[in-house]
Design a protein around this motif. Structure first.
Motif, mmCIF file in Angstrom:
data_model
loop_
_atom_site.group_PDB
_atom_site.id
_atom_site.type_symbol
_atom_site.label_atom_id
_atom_site.label_comp_id
_atom_site.label_asym_id
_atom_site.label_seq_id
_atom_site.Cartn_x
_atom_site.Cartn_y
_atom_site.Cartn_z
ATOM 1 N N HIS A 1 -80.741 120.732 -106.860
ATOM 2 C CA HIS A 1 -80.598 120.435 -108.298
ATOM 3 C C HIS A 1 -81.819 119.837 -108.998
ATOM 4 O O HIS A 1 -81.772 119.604 -110.193
ATOM 5 C CB HIS A 1 -79.372 119.538 -108.528
ATOM 6 N N ASP B 1 -73.832 113.858 -106.221
ATOM 7 C CA ASP B 1 -74.985 113.455 -105.412
ATOM 8 C C ASP B 1 -75.541 112.137 -105.997
ATOM 9 O O ASP B 1 -75.458 111.911 -107.204
ATOM 10 C CB ASP B 1 -76.042 114.573 -105.532
ATOM 11 N N ALA B 2 -76.108 111.284 -105.138
ATOM 12 C CA ALA B 2 -76.614 109.981 -105.616
ATOM 13 C C ALA B 2 -77.743 110.132 -106.627
ATOM 14 O O ALA B 2 -78.001 109.218 -107.408
ATOM 15 C CB ALA B 2 -77.102 109.162 -104.428
ATOM 16 N N HIS B 3 -78.433 111.286 -106.592
ATOM 17 C CA HIS B 3 -79.557 111.501 -107.504
ATOM 18 C C HIS B 3 -79.129 112.329 -108.715
ATOM 19 O O HIS B 3 -78.273 113.208 -108.584
ATOM 20 C CB HIS B 3 -80.689 112.227 -106.761
ATOM 21 N N ASP C 1 -75.291 111.756 -100.161
ATOM 22 C CA ASP C 1 -76.121 110.546 -100.230
ATOM 23 C C ASP C 1 -75.526 109.443 -101.092
ATOM 24 O O ASP C 1 -76.088 108.354 -101.198
ATOM 25 C CB ASP C 1 -77.564 110.887 -100.660
ATOM 26 N N GLY D 1 -77.570 116.772 -101.307
ATOM 27 C CA GLY D 1 -78.332 115.848 -100.464
ATOM 28 C C GLY D 1 -77.441 115.127 -99.465
ATOM 29 O O GLY D 1 -76.287 115.503 -99.252
HETATM 30 ZN ZN ZN Z 1 -79.511 113.367 -103.580
#
Ligand code: ZN
Length: 301
Positions: free
Chosen positions: A118, A156-158, A242, A282
């Motif tokens: 992403h 996702d954490a990001h 993540d 991730g």
């Molecule tokens: Zn991530």
């Protein structure tokens, strides 16, 4: 439920790097427990014309060149070039497209473990992501299947910046993106809700470091309020692991966000009569990847 298993997905692996082929190997071994309940499908390589649905010719040729050289970086220092990185990314993208084809044929949900890249943009690689399979899939759904309204749901954490900013002004791509802040890539403020005609079609949900399931569920209520107002024809979930506790690259302390998010998406997929493809995203603690991805698959069966 269609799950992609293909040894060629292992090629998308950076050396001495958290994004490596051990993630796929562990997944392929663990998925055997679900055999009989899922349809295992091989992937395929994406064609140049499919990459061109999102990426520029110049960037594709740059990746091809770096792939032959096999040294240096594709971006400022997060995404190394390696021999065959072009082909490796083509397998990720092609596999996502093949699973989508099969899903629409059989009217089922799908999962691809190595996918959800992403952070990549039209003209550049970023954050371990070479080609953006999500953006290509969105344009593929539109071109080949005339599917217009698509929901992209990213836990996702990001922040999924490559997807978010590429469709910032597109009113038919709804985006819900949970992410830790501060954290790479540093984007995704809650005040950003889409631009122009696309105002209010995007929802950034920011989680502070060390957030727990309690914090996640509070934000998930806002996600549900957003879903209530829209109707999509296809759902793409980026199910990065993540965001779970003890990921080496992020600081969230979530336990079951994949279960909560998938249950919510399933409810809306039923309401909208559409399917969900979930992408591995991730996740750099392998145990967490297995926990997260198995939870998504079990809920989507
Ligand atoms: Zn991530």
């Amino acid at each position: 439920m269609i799950v992609a298993l293909d040894e060629r997905l292992k090629l998308y692996s950076f050396q001495n790097h958290p994004f490596n082929n051990k993630r796929y190997e562990a997944f392929a071994n663990s998925i055997k427990n679900l055999e009989g309940k899922i349809k295992i499908t091989k992937g395929r390589k994406a064609k140049l014309k499919e990459l061109l649905l999102f990426h520029s010719k110049e960037y594709i040729y740059f990746v091809k060149k770096k792939s032959k050289e096999g040294i240096g970086y594709l971006d400022c220092g997060d995404t190394p070039a390696f021999p065959g990185c072009y082909e490796a990314t083509c397998y990720v993208v092609g596999t996502v497209l093949k699973i989508i084809e099969k899903m629409l044929k059989l009217n089922e949900n799908g999962f691809v473990p190595v996918a959800g890249l992403h952070h990549a943009y039209k003209n550049k690689a970023a954050g371990f992501c070479i080609f953006n399979d999500v953006c290509i899939a969105i344009n593929y759904l539109r071109k080949k299947y005339r599917i217009k309204k698509i929901l992209y749901f990213d836990i996702d954490a990001h922040h999924g910046d490559g997807v978010f900013y590429s469709f910032l002004e597109d009113p038919d791509v709804y985006i819900v993106d949970f992410h830790q802040m501060p954290l790479y890539p540093g984007t995704g403020l809650e005040i950003e809700k889409g631009k122009g005609k696309a105002k209010k079609t995007k929802l950034n949900l920011v989680l502070k470091p060390f957030s727990t399931d309690f914090d996640f569920l509070r934000k998930l209520k806002r996600a549900e309020a957003f879903l209530k107002k829209i109707k999509a024809e296809f759902i793409i979930m980026q199910a990065g692991a993540d965001c779970l506790k003890k990921d080496p690259l992020a600081n969230l302390c979530l336990q079951n966000p994949h279960k909560f998010a998938t249950e919510l998406l399933k409810k809306y997929a039923k309401k909208w009569k559409c399917n969900i493809i979930a992408l591995g995203g991730g996740g750099y603690n392998i145990k967490n990847c297995l926990k997260a991805w198995t939870s998504v698959i079990k809920n989507l069966i």
